[in-house]
Design an enzyme around this catalytic site. Structure first.
Site, PDB file in Angstrom:
ATOM      1  CB  SER A 119      -0.920   0.022   1.229  1.00  0.00           C
ATOM      2  OG  SER A 119      -1.766  -1.091   1.257  1.00  0.00           O
ATOM      3  CG  HIS A 140      -2.095  -0.509  -4.072  1.00  0.00           C
ATOM      4  ND1 HIS A 140      -2.381   0.803  -3.765  1.00  0.00           N
ATOM      5  CD2 HIS A 140      -2.600  -1.257  -3.050  1.00  0.00           C
ATOM      6  CE1 HIS A 140      -3.021   0.847  -2.613  1.00  0.00           C
ATOM      7  NE2 HIS A 140      -3.171  -0.385  -2.170  1.00  0.00           N
ATOM      8  CD  GLU A 152      -1.806   3.780  -6.507  1.00  0.00           C
ATOM      9  OE1 GLU A 152      -1.786   5.017  -6.497  1.00  0.00           O
ATOM     10  OE2 GLU A 152      -1.912   3.092  -5.474  1.00  0.00           O
ATOM     11  CG  ASN A 190      -3.006   4.020   0.640  1.00  0.00           C
ATOM     12  OD1 ASN A 190      -4.157   4.099   1.039  1.00  0.00           O
ATOM     13  ND2 ASN A 190      -2.467   2.876   0.274  1.00  0.00           N
TER      14      ASN A 190
END
Length: 282
Positions: A119, A140, A152, A190
């Protein structure tokens, strides 16, 4: 490079979701976890998930059986020896990930691509710890993997164009949408999401409003499908804390400082949905 067989390391929530997606798209999947009970639970959860899709008319029983027969489980890393791609989905601990990748690196042929579902952790550092940094990249997936369209793709500094293209094409083959980003702390997802969650925790910590009211503002006022505190519980508060620490350490900026309440919740073992209690009881 045509990828036909996929290895998934880690049979937790993300790993089993990744395994299911690939199996339902016709890939042979080697799902590896050092805890046999995790593998048994993963297969049960996958079957239950597909059965719900059968009830909704999305798939049929034959497609379910084919997907389940395509997933092969083992507690041993050597099952990855014939995989074209191995995706790591274990806990967000950099030393653990690097040690596992180094073991897989020794097992797999030079042509195998290694990918991490991390992450927030640096792909460039992990790639540098292997003997194939040009064939290393981040994939991701979003949670829940089966339902969320985005993947991602994070390019390490060393990632080759051929590796990027192979994983970009693969993401489209499994009917997901690839978005390529550079290797910076938190990537895009994130870097934006976690500070919002952290600010929601500060809002609760400072007594501005209750968990329910904070989430109501964001769902009813901002049209978010889930409030930030409920979402934090789904992600796992321990994972949120790890990511905030990665952002704080990576950017050296106080705006990424984890809220003290988040640290306290994790210290208390209140990780969210997976532990039965977070900002809400489960």
């Amino acid at each position: 490079m045509t990828i036909k067989s996929v290895g998934v390391l880690g049979a937790g929530t993300m790993g089993r979701g990744i395994a299911q997606v690939f199996a339902q798209r016709g890939f042979q999947v080697q799902l590896v976890d050092n805890q046999p009970s995790h593998l048994q639970q993963a297969l049960l959860k996958i079957q239950q998930g597909i059965d719900r899709d059968i009830e909704k008319g999305r798939v049929n029983a034959t497609e379910r059986d084919q997907a389940l027969h395509s997933i092969h489980t083992s507690p041993h890393l050597d099952r990855f020896v014939d995989c074209d791609l191995v995706i790591e989905a274990v806990s967000e601990e950099e030393p653990t990930k690097i040690a596992l990748f180094q073991s897989i690196d020794r097992i797999c042929p030079d042509s195998t691509i290694l990918a991490s579902n991390t992450s927030a952790i640096s792909l460039t550092r992990m790639a540098a710890a292997t003997n194939r940094p040009d064939r290393f990249m981040g994939m991701h997936f979003m949670n829940p993997v089966v339902q969320m369209d985005l993947v991602e793709l994070i390019r390490a500094l060393q990632t080759s164009d051929a590796t990027h293209q192979a994983l970009h094409d693969l993401t489209q083959r499994i009917q997901k949408t690839p978005v390529t980003v550079k290797d910076y702390p938190g990537f895009v997802s994130n870097r934006i999401l976690m500070p919002m969650i952290n600010e929601a925790i500060y809002t609760l910590y400072e007594g501005v409003a209750s968990s329910e009211d904070i989430d109501a503002v964001m769902t009813l006022g901002m049209n978010h499908p889930m409030g930030p505190l409920a979402l934090a519980d789904v992600i796992g508060l321990d994972t949120c804390l790890v990511i905030m620490n990665v952002l704080h350490d990576g950017f050296k900026d106080s705006k990424y400082r984890p809220c003290p309440l988040l640290q306290q919740m994790v210290d208390a073992g209140n990780f969210g949905k997976k532990s039965g209690r977070g900002f809400y009881p489960y």
